[in-house]
Each structure stands twice: as C-alpha cells, then as structure tokens.
Design a protein around this motif. Structure first.
Motif, short mmCIF file in Angstrom:
data_model
loop_
_atom_site.label_atom_id
_atom_site.label_comp_id
_atom_site.label_asym_id
_atom_site.label_seq_id
_atom_site.Cartn_x
_atom_site.Cartn_y
_atom_site.Cartn_z
N LEU A 159 0.83 -1.20 0.00
CA LEU A 159 0.00 0.00 0.00
C LEU A 159 0.87 1.25 0.00
O LEU A 159 1.92 1.29 0.64
N SER A 160 0.39 2.26 -0.70
CA SER A 160 1.07 3.56 -0.70
C SER A 160 0.04 4.66 -0.49
O SER A 160 -1.08 4.58 -1.00
N TYR A 161 0.43 5.68 0.29
CA TYR A 161 -0.43 6.84 0.56
C TYR A 161 0.07 8.03 -0.25
O TYR A 161 1.28 8.26 -0.37
N LYS A 162 -0.89 8.81 -0.77
CA LYS A 162 -0.52 10.06 -1.43
C LYS A 162 -1.50 11.14 -1.01
O LYS A 162 -2.70 10.88 -0.83
N GLU A 163 -0.97 12.35 -0.84
CA GLU A 163 -1.79 13.47 -0.40
C GLU A 163 -2.59 14.06 -1.55
O GLU A 163 -3.51 14.84 -1.35
N GLY A 164 -2.27 13.67 -2.73
CA GLY A 164 -2.90 14.21 -3.93
C GLY A 164 -1.86 14.30 -5.03
O GLY A 164 -0.70 13.95 -4.83
N SER A 190 10.37 -3.73 1.56
CA SER A 190 10.90 -4.47 2.70
C SER A 190 10.40 -3.85 4.00
O SER A 190 10.36 -4.52 5.04
N LYS A 191 10.01 -2.59 3.94
CA LYS A 191 9.43 -1.90 5.09
C LYS A 191 8.37 -0.94 4.58
O LYS A 191 8.63 -0.13 3.69
N ASN A 192 7.18 -1.03 5.13
CA ASN A 192 6.08 -0.17 4.69
C ASN A 192 5.17 0.09 5.89
O ASN A 192 4.49 -0.81 6.36
N LYS A 193 5.19 1.31 6.39
CA LYS A 193 4.40 1.59 7.59
C LYS A 193 3.72 2.96 7.50
O LYS A 193 4.19 3.89 6.83
N LEU A 194 2.60 3.04 8.22
CA LEU A 194 1.92 4.31 8.45
C LEU A 194 2.16 4.70 9.90
O LEU A 194 1.88 3.91 10.81
N ALA A 195 2.71 5.89 10.13
CA ALA A 195 2.96 6.38 11.49
C ALA A 195 1.95 7.46 11.82
O ALA A 195 1.70 8.37 11.01
N ALA A 196 1.33 7.36 13.00
CA ALA A 196 0.37 8.35 13.46
C ALA A 196 0.69 8.70 14.91
O ALA A 196 0.65 7.83 15.79
N ARG A 233 2.74 10.03 8.63
CA ARG A 233 3.61 9.87 7.47
C ARG A 233 3.62 8.40 7.04
O ARG A 233 3.36 7.51 7.85
N ASN A 234 3.93 8.19 5.76
CA ASN A 234 4.05 6.86 5.19
C ASN A 234 5.54 6.63 4.87
O ASN A 234 6.09 7.26 3.97
N LYS A 235 6.19 5.72 5.64
CA LYS A 235 7.62 5.45 5.46
C LYS A 235 7.78 4.10 4.77
O LYS A 235 7.19 3.10 5.19
N GLN A 236 8.61 4.09 3.71
CA GLN A 236 8.80 2.88 2.91
C GLN A 236 10.28 2.66 2.61
O GLN A 236 11.07 3.60 2.60
N ARG A 237 10.62 1.39 2.40
CA ARG A 237 11.99 1.04 2.00
C ARG A 237 11.92 -0.06 0.96
O ARG A 237 11.21 -1.05 1.13
N SER A 238 12.66 0.13 -0.12
CA SER A 238 12.68 -0.86 -1.20
C SER A 238 14.01 -0.78 -1.93
O SER A 238 14.74 0.23 -1.82
N SER A 239 14.34 -1.84 -2.66
CA SER A 239 15.59 -1.84 -3.43
C SER A 239 15.50 -0.88 -4.61
O SER A 239 16.51 -0.32 -5.05
N GLY A 242 14.90 2.89 -2.53
CA GLY A 242 15.61 3.18 -1.28
C GLY A 242 14.62 3.57 -0.20
O GLY A 242 13.52 3.05 -0.12
N LYS A 243 15.04 4.53 0.63
CA LYS A 243 14.16 5.01 1.71
C LYS A 243 13.29 6.14 1.18
O LYS A 243 13.78 7.08 0.57
N ASP A 244 12.00 6.05 1.46
CA ASP A 244 11.06 7.06 0.99
C ASP A 244 10.15 7.43 2.14
O ASP A 244 9.63 6.55 2.86
N ARG A 245 9.94 8.72 2.32
CA ARG A 245 9.10 9.20 3.43
C ARG A 245 8.14 10.25 2.89
O ARG A 245 8.56 11.33 2.46
#
Length: 298
Positions: A159-164, A190-196, A233-239, A242-245
C-alpha cells in the motif's frame, strides 16, 4: 532532741545541694532537618569548658509515621506495546468513492491489503508526567497526565499513501487529483508503515489495595483519553527507491478519543487503549487499539 535537730539540718543541706546540682545540668537540644536528626547532649566533662557532644541520626525517626501525599507526581513514564485496529470497512463503498485507487487489471483493494505485521506494529508512549490525586483515603484516586502517543502500523502488502497529485497509473483514472488516496503500488517493500502520532491527555479513576507501597498489592485504573494528531507519514523502504518518506494528512481524523485502562500487579504494570471511532475521517472504518507494558513507579 539535739541529735534529731542535727539530723534534720543535715538532711535539708543535702537536699538543697542536690537541687542546685540539677539546675546546673543543661537540657539536651534536638534539631530536625528533613530526614536528619541532631541531638546535642549538653554535658560538661571538664569544668569551665562546654562539651561539644552531638548525636546525628540519618533517615526517618522511628516514631515518625510516613504519610501519603494527597497529590503525587510521576515523571517520564514509558509504555512499550503493540498497535493494531479492528477493520469494519465497507470496501465496496471505499472503492467507489475515490479514496482507494485500483490498478487496471488488478483486484480491487480489500481487507487483506490492510492486514498488519502484528509483531512489528508497535506503540510507544512517552508521558511527560502523571499525577495522582487522593479522593478516598488514598484507596481511590484521580489519575491524569500529558504525553505523546506514537503508533506505527506495518503493512504486509504494498500500500502507498498520497496526499494528492498525479496517480501513478492514470490510464482511465484521470491524471491528477487534489484529494488524498491510497493505492496498491507496483513494487514490493521491505518496510512499509503508516505512522500516526498524538499529543494525548488521559483521565482515569484509580483503585489500589495498598496505598502505602507501590511495590506491593494490586491497582486498577480506568478512564478515557483525548488525543490530537500532530504528525502522520508513510515510510517505505525498497531496493528500487531506497528510503522514501511521504507526509500528508491522508484523511486521518485530527482528534482521537479512547477508552484507557491500567493494571498493576506489584511492580509490573500493563496498559491498554481502544478507540470506538475510526482514525480515518471517511471511507475506512478502522478502530485502533494498543496493549503493552508500562514502566512506572505507580
């Protein structure tokens, strides 16, 4: 007769001398400074010189009784636990109102896409302080405080979140949108989280079986808390990326109301919270809850 008078005279003289001796003895002085007791004996071993004989006692005096304060404060309390939610979403509605975006040729998003990695979805709370106000002989108290509630929801799916903005696969869906949305991404993370994260104020009624000691007995607290969402925020990590916030409001509710409870068994304390309302404003019906261990003096 003369012998009797002489005997009485000697008795009076001895009594007078003893009385004069007692007047010369100085009384001992006692000074109490917090938990320190200083006793000055006041005896004179050498004529003409004052004897500086002191007894110093550290700690609580044996006859002093320790009293519980009507208001006690506990600073910097930490909770470590797990975060999750109950999902009662109507996904038919959520997929048609535009909040969930589906890739052409792929199944629509459903409950399985929002399942969490339970062992990695964590809740950490840092309470600046908590206070306990005596209501009934210290057996019943009002307990309240202020702190930060940090929740991390780790997804199994992509899953991915976008503000618009631009939809990644806009063919047939429109190129841009001003509203926040969630979509199934084209890569694996490899890492996909929603932080609140919330600024939270709990208010509880506390019952304890042993007011004199926080190390013994059983205590139970139950009440409510009100939280204000200050960061998400939606924090993700992939090959591939890389790291995406990504940061945004993501249609999360600004305020959070929860039922809260705490159970103390001697030194060990457990906590729990449950919100009867979804932490999304629209579309998704997900009610969050947390459970864990509390590191606190009482």
């Amino acid at each position: 007769m003369k012998q009797l008078i002489t005997f009485l005279a000697l008795a009076i003289i001895c009594t007078s001398a003893t009385a004069q001796d007692s007047t010369k003895k100085s009384k001992s002085d006692t000074i109490r400074i917090g938990g320190i007791i200083i006793v000055k004996n006041g005896k004179k071993d050498n004529p003409g010189k004052e004897n500086k004989d002191f007894n110093i006692t550290m700690g609580r005096h044996d006859n002093a009784k320790k009293k519980n304060a009507n208001v006690s404060t506990n600073w910097w309390i930490v909770d470590l636990g797990f975060a999750n939610y109950t999902d009662n979403t109507n996904y038919t509605t959520a997929n048609t109102d535009g909040y969930l975006k589906n890739r052409p040729g792929y199944p629509t998003l459903d409950k399985n896409d929002f399942k969490l990695r339970s062992g990695k979805s964590v809740n950490v709370n840092v309470w600046f302080f908590m206070q306990r106000l005596n209501l009934v002989k210290h057996y019943v108290n009002l307990k309240y405080g202020v702190g930060l509630e940090l929740n991390n929801y780790r997804y199994k799916s992509s899953l991915s979140y976008k503000e618009g903005g631009t939809i990644p696969y806009s063919v047939g869906l429109g190129a841009n949108t001003n509203a926040p949305f969630i979509f199934r991404d084209s890569i694996s993370f490899s890492k996909n989280k929603l932080a609140a994260d919330y600024l939270t104020v709990p208010l509880m009624l506390n019952f304890t079986s042993n007011p004199g000691s926080h190390k013994k007995g059983i205590s139970l607290s139950a009440g409510v808390s009100a939280g204000y969402l200050y960061s998400q925020r939606n924090k993700q990590r992939s090959s591939e990326r890389g790291k995406d916030r990504n940061k945004g409001d993501y249609d999360l509710s600004q305020f959070k109301f929860s039922y809260v409870a705490e159970l103390g068994l001697g030194r060990i304390r457990f906590y729990g919270s449950y919100s009867p309302q979804s932490f999304y404003d629209h579309s998704l019906d997900m009610k969050p809850y947390n459970v864990g261990i509390r590191f606190s003096n009482w």
